[in-house]
Scaffold this active site. Structure first.
Site, PDB file in Angstrom:
ATOM      1  N   LYS A 116       0.816  -1.212   0.000  1.00 51.15           N
ATOM      2  CA  LYS A 116       0.000   0.000   0.000  1.00 51.15           C
ATOM      3  C   LYS A 116       0.854   1.268   0.000  1.00 51.15           C
ATOM      4  CE  LYS A 116      -4.060  -2.160   0.686  1.00 51.15           C
ATOM      5  NZ  LYS A 116      -3.695  -3.579   0.778  1.00 51.15           N
TER       6      LYS A 116
HETATM    7  C1  LIG Z   1      -4.291  -4.664   0.290  1.00 51.90           C
HETATM    8  C2  LIG Z   1      -3.524  -5.925   0.282  1.00 51.90           C
HETATM    9  C3  LIG Z   1      -3.828  -6.955  -0.611  1.00 51.90           C
HETATM   10  C4  LIG Z   1      -4.975  -6.885  -1.584  1.00 51.90           C
HETATM   11  O1  LIG Z   1      -4.766  -5.926  -2.577  1.00 51.90           O
HETATM   12  P1  LIG Z   1      -6.006  -5.389  -3.458  1.00 51.90           P
HETATM   13  O2  LIG Z   1      -5.472  -4.261  -4.215  1.00 51.90           O
HETATM   14  O3  LIG Z   1      -7.037  -4.977  -2.453  1.00 51.90           O
HETATM   15  O4  LIG Z   1      -6.455  -6.529  -4.283  1.00 51.90           O
HETATM   16  C5  LIG Z   1      -3.030  -8.081  -0.572  1.00 51.90           C
HETATM   17  N1  LIG Z   1      -2.021  -8.208   0.314  1.00 51.90           N
HETATM   18  C6  LIG Z   1      -1.720  -7.247   1.193  1.00 51.90           C
HETATM   19  C7  LIG Z   1      -0.618  -7.474   2.173  1.00 51.90           C
HETATM   20  C8  LIG Z   1      -2.451  -6.076   1.207  1.00 51.90           C
HETATM   21  O5  LIG Z   1      -2.149  -5.113   2.093  1.00 51.90           O
END
Ligand SMILES: *Cc1c(COP(=O)(O)O)cnc(C)c1O
Length: 467
Positions: A116
């Protein structure tokens, strides 16, 4: 560049407005009216350029004319200087028993140890830039299943013109994730724990955005992956990875641990922009709505069952709407009714034509909790490497695929120390904890508990942003 809503009833906007708007006023999501194209020569060049330069070149057309390329370049440099690895998004090998070449794309070297940060470190800076230009302020409201919250908080803390209210489902995120959010002592950061699931939190955020007078009065802005700027920022590592593995000519497949569909959607967008992509593989845990949809053609909501990969414990993947929009040749009128029906009935049958188009580029599969545990253990005993449970979902799915000719880039979305308990249960060994994570245990937490009720949340947002 112009942006339009997936539901066709919101004004056409430029990047700066889309950045601050988040969700469109008709409940849809913003998409560029037309995608920029990255030509062959650029792709070949990308293979040898630093991450920040690729980022500036890929993102410049998305942010124009609101933001000029020099300002963008400066923000990109600042954002990725916070990463702990000089490559920003490094790639490592994963032994793959003679099937396709498997590579791990490490997206977790940012300040909060999850992928993120890649988008949000830039987003925080874009927000501040745009707010300063307009001499205004916003209230960012977001929902988190764990990682968005801390990444958004790190990106927005102490920034001028921003108040941030972050909702998380009480007791459904890890202790590290909670402490990463609740121990940030900045007066513009407000944590709320909701008695409900992540989907409940996301629905509350959407409902606040849907209330147009509240939205205007509080100048709400979004950092969830409904914000197009996040998807755009995420396309960059598809370009760096794909061109490093394929030289800009050969195809790469990407296997992505998927929750809200924001990460893998960025891969689809990169492919539409010209990156040679073979397969995009949706990897889900037992909350597998997208895998079931891919298999049956019927999108059907079920109960969310907590897992060891909580960032993927989602039934309604918001960004899937953007894919449906594109796959349906941008039939906003159809999508508007389809999404309303899905909300009302929990079911949406997809046409044969649409599902065929989906399967032309996407594969999908799920990994059980047992498979996740075995995969973490197996990778550790084979390589000495720790992988987190989200990454393990993708590794497990990638290993089950039939052999193909393209290398597979497996997206590693979190640092293993962020999910140290799960990793330790699987391997018998605790992954080393970075200092920043160890530190969290000695700090004071600050968070408000609220019921799953829109009124209570709106009252809280109003009082937090009046202070
Ligand atoms: C947010 C997240 C995901 C999922 O990603 P999306 O964009 O919501 O599909 C997978 N793994 C981790 C560690 C995340 O923080």
């Amino acid at each position: 560049m112009k942006y339009q809503s997936t539901r066709g009833e919101a004004p056409i906007l430029e990047f700066g407005d889309v950045l601050l708007a988040g969700l469109a006023v008709d409940g849809g999501l913003y998409m560029p009216s037309e995608l920029p194209e990255i030509g062959q020569a650029d792709l070949r060049a990308f293979a040898n350029l630093p991450y920040t330069e690729v980022a500036t070149r890929v993102l410049a057309p998305f942010v124009a004319p609101s933001i000029d390329e020099d300002s963008l370049g400066r923000m990109v440099e600042e954002a990725y200087a916070t990463f702990r690895h000089p490559d920003v998004v490094p790639i490592t090998e994963l032994p793959s028993e003679g099937v396709n070449d498997h590579h791990i794309v490490e997206l977790h070297w940012g300040p909060t140890f999850s992928f993120k940060d890649v988008a949000l470190q830039l987003l925080g800076r874009l927000f501040e830039h745009e707010l300063e230009r307009r001499a205004t302020s916003v209230t960012v409201v977001g929902a988190t299943s764990g990682d968005t919250g801390s990444a958004a908080i790190e990106a927005c803390r102490d920034r001028e013109g921003i108040e941030l209210v972050m909702l998380h489902p009480r007791g459904r995120i890890s202790e590290v994730q909670r402490r990463q959010m609740t121990t940030v002592a900045s007066s513009n950061i407000h944590n709320v724990s909701i008695d409900g699931t992540f989907d409940d939190c996301q629905d509350l955020v959407k409902a606040m955005f849907a209330d147009s007078s509240f939205r205007q009065q509080r100048r709400l802005a979004a950092v969830n992956s409904i914000n197009w700027a996040r998807v755009a920022a995420q396309t960059v590592y598809y370009f760096t990875t794909g061109t490093q593995l394929g030289g800009g000519e050969r195809q790469t497949s990407f296997c992505v641990p998927t929750g809200n569909f924001g990460n893998i959607l960025a891969g689809y967008i990169a492919a539409q922009m010209g990156l040679p992509v073979d397969r995009l593989i949706i990897a889900s845990n037992h909350n597998d709505i997208l895998t079931r949809t891919h298999l049956s053609g019927l999108m059907e909501m079920e109960q969310v069952i907590p897992s060891t990969s909580p960032a993927m414990d989602i039934q309604v993947s918001s960004n899937f709407e953007r894919l449906l929009f594109d796959l349906s040749d941008r039939e906003a009128a159809w999508l508007r009714t389809a999404m309303q029906d899905f909300r009302a009935n929990g079911q949406l049958p997809l046409s044969e034509a649409l599902i065929t188009r989906l399967r032309n580029i996407f594969d999908a599969d799920r990994a059980s909790e047992l498979e996740v545990e075995e995969t973490i253990a197996d990778v550790h005993s084979a390589t000495g490497q720790f992988i987190d449970p989200h990454t393990a979902v993708a590794v497990s799915v990638a290993r089950r695929l039939e052999a193909g000719s393209s290398p597979i880039a497996i997206m590693s979305t979190a640092h293993p120390a962020k999910f140290g308990d799960v990793v330790q249960d699987a391997t018998g060994v605790a992954p080393a904890q970075p200092e920043e994570i160890k530190d969290l245990y000695g700090r004071t937490e600050s968070c408000t508990d609220l019921p799953n009720e829109l009124n209570a949340i709106m009252e809280f947002v109003s009082s937090a942003t009046n202070a």
